[in-house]
Write an enzyme that holds these catalytic residues in place. Structure first.
Site, PDB file in Angstrom:
ATOM      1  N   GLN A 121       0.808  -1.220   0.000  1.00  0.00           N
ATOM      2  CA  GLN A 121       0.000   0.000   0.000  1.00  0.00           C
ATOM      3  C   GLN A 121       0.835   1.261   0.000  1.00  0.00           C
ATOM      4  OE1 GLN A 121      -1.591  -1.054   4.073  1.00  0.00           O
ATOM      5  NE2 GLN A 121      -1.486   1.175   4.350  1.00  0.00           N
ATOM      6  N   CYS A 154      -5.141   0.545   3.536  1.00  0.00           N
ATOM      7  CA  CYS A 154      -5.194  -0.887   3.852  1.00  0.00           C
ATOM      8  C   CYS A 154      -6.579  -1.473   3.628  1.00  0.00           C
ATOM      9  CB  CYS A 154      -4.771  -1.114   5.299  1.00  0.00           C
ATOM     10  SG  CYS A 154      -5.820  -0.259   6.505  1.00  0.00           S
ATOM     11  N   HIS A 207      -6.315  -1.262  11.250  1.00  0.00           N
ATOM     12  CA  HIS A 207      -5.679  -1.792  10.043  1.00  0.00           C
ATOM     13  C   HIS A 207      -6.537  -2.912   9.454  1.00  0.00           C
ATOM     14  CE1 HIS A 207      -2.455  -2.543   7.282  1.00  0.00           C
ATOM     15  NE2 HIS A 207      -2.143  -3.725   7.765  1.00  0.00           N
ATOM     16  N   ASN A 267      -1.249  -9.443   4.554  1.00  0.00           N
ATOM     17  CA  ASN A 267      -1.084  -8.019   4.813  1.00  0.00           C
ATOM     18  C   ASN A 267      -0.852  -7.278   3.491  1.00  0.00           C
ATOM     19  OD1 ASN A 267      -0.893  -5.684   6.304  1.00  0.00           O
ATOM     20  ND2 ASN A 267       1.051  -6.177   7.278  1.00  0.00           N
TER      21      ASN A 267
END
Length: 333
Positions: free
Chosen positions: A132, A138, A276, A296
């Site tokens: 990102q 995110c 997140h 992630n």
């Protein structure tokens, strides 16, 4: 006397080995100059350089502390080593917690016979790890990942859905581009508008207005509904993950997450203040410890090639490590 001498020599060897191991662990963290070269860091002047070196040294101390406190987990210096807590919070997350939308329906537990372990990466429903950048987007990567999974499971075609389209074009759905957003709101947008490919609307790590090109891009993925999994219920979450990759919100602004390298994160130090968005793509067990497989959006160099394993339980009344069970949801084709 010879026996006593051998015992003494063995003792000295043991002490030397311990010292060597300790010394090795210290020098395994690169110097700040090396860090700057490896990660191609640039600073505006000597004052900023000195400030960043102080932050870096503090982060080295944090890593050393974490490794001693949690020897079962590996921590390591990474590209976030020159960010203080505030900078890390501003640039590397972006989930904005809000009340759950009425647009998504509640998950109904189906009592499926789920396997002991499952990994959507091995079943063609997870795209490559993305980055990102220094943009609080995110939420768009988590949501796009859930969309990619649902689309692949339904059609057999795994595609890369545009995160940038969500960043620029879903503001009317109460998302704020690089300043944060919510996966359910992204789902609402995708259900109403359809999604384009990343190749047509590539990610640029910046917020902008929804351009004519984005409005007219070819909508190749369409969705019918979204589903909210009950909060704190990891039994329902496991079943939902077996159905499709699931977007979750976690707290990621702690050092235990920032400098995670490998292993199963079991530490309550992670916290439960959600900030997140990530994607749960499976689950498993290692050495009698159950875990979630979490994708992630910080690139492949972070964690286990871009992934983290977070401790999993069968609780139906607990937020979970990092708050992973607090706000799960997914989308349907």
């Amino acid at each position: 006397k010879k026996k006593s001498l051998n015992i003494y020599i063995a003792y000295i060897h043991m002490r030397f080995t311990s010292l060597l191991l300790c010394f090795t662990s210290v020098i395994s963290v690169p110097s700040f100059d090396t860090f700057v070269r490896v990660y191609d860091k640039t600073y505006s002047n000597a004052l900023e350089y000195a400030k960043k070196q102080t932050i870096y040294d503090n982060n080295v101390d944090k890593i050393t502390y974490l490794q001693k406190k949690h020897p079962e987990i590996d921590f390591a210096m990474n590209r976030f080593g020159d960010l203080d807590d505030q900078e890390f919070h501003e640039h590397m997350k972006g989930f904005q917690q809000s009340h759950r939308t009425n647009h998504c329906e509640d998950y109904s537990f189906q009592e499926l016979s789920v396997p002991a372990s499952w990994d959507w990466r091995e079943n063609g429903a997870v795209s490559s790890v993305k980055d990102q950048g220094q943009c609080g987007s995110c939420w768009s990567f988590s949501a796009a990942g859930a969309m990619e999974g649902a689309w692949a499971i339904s059609t057999g075609n795994l595609v890369n859905i545009s995160e940038q389209q969500l960043v620029d074009c879903s503001t009317k759905y109460v998302n704020f581009g690089c300043n944060g957003g919510d996966m359910d709101h992204a789902f609402e947008y995708a259900i109403d508008q359809g999604m384009c490919l990343n190749s047509e609307v590539p990610y640029i790590a910046e917020s902008g207005t929804c351009s004519d090109a984005e409005k007219s891009c070819t909508k190749i993925a369409h969705f019918s509904s979204c589903v909210d999994v009950p909060s704190q219920d990891q039994v329902s979450l496991q079943e939902a993950v077996y159905v499709s990759p699931v977007s979750v919100a976690i707290e990621a602004d702690t050092s235990v997450f920032q400098f995670y390298k490998s292993g199963i994160l079991t530490s309550e130090m992670c916290g439960t203040e959600l900030d997140h968005g990530v994607l749960v793509v499976g689950y498993g067990t290692e050495d009698n410890q159950d875990y979630w497989i979490v994708k992630n959006s910080w690139g492949e160099s972070w964690g286990e090639n871009g992934y983290i394993r977070i401790a999993k339980s069968s609780s139906t009344t607990h937020d979970g490590i990092c708050g992973i069970a607090m706000q799960p949801s997914f989308i349907r084709v």
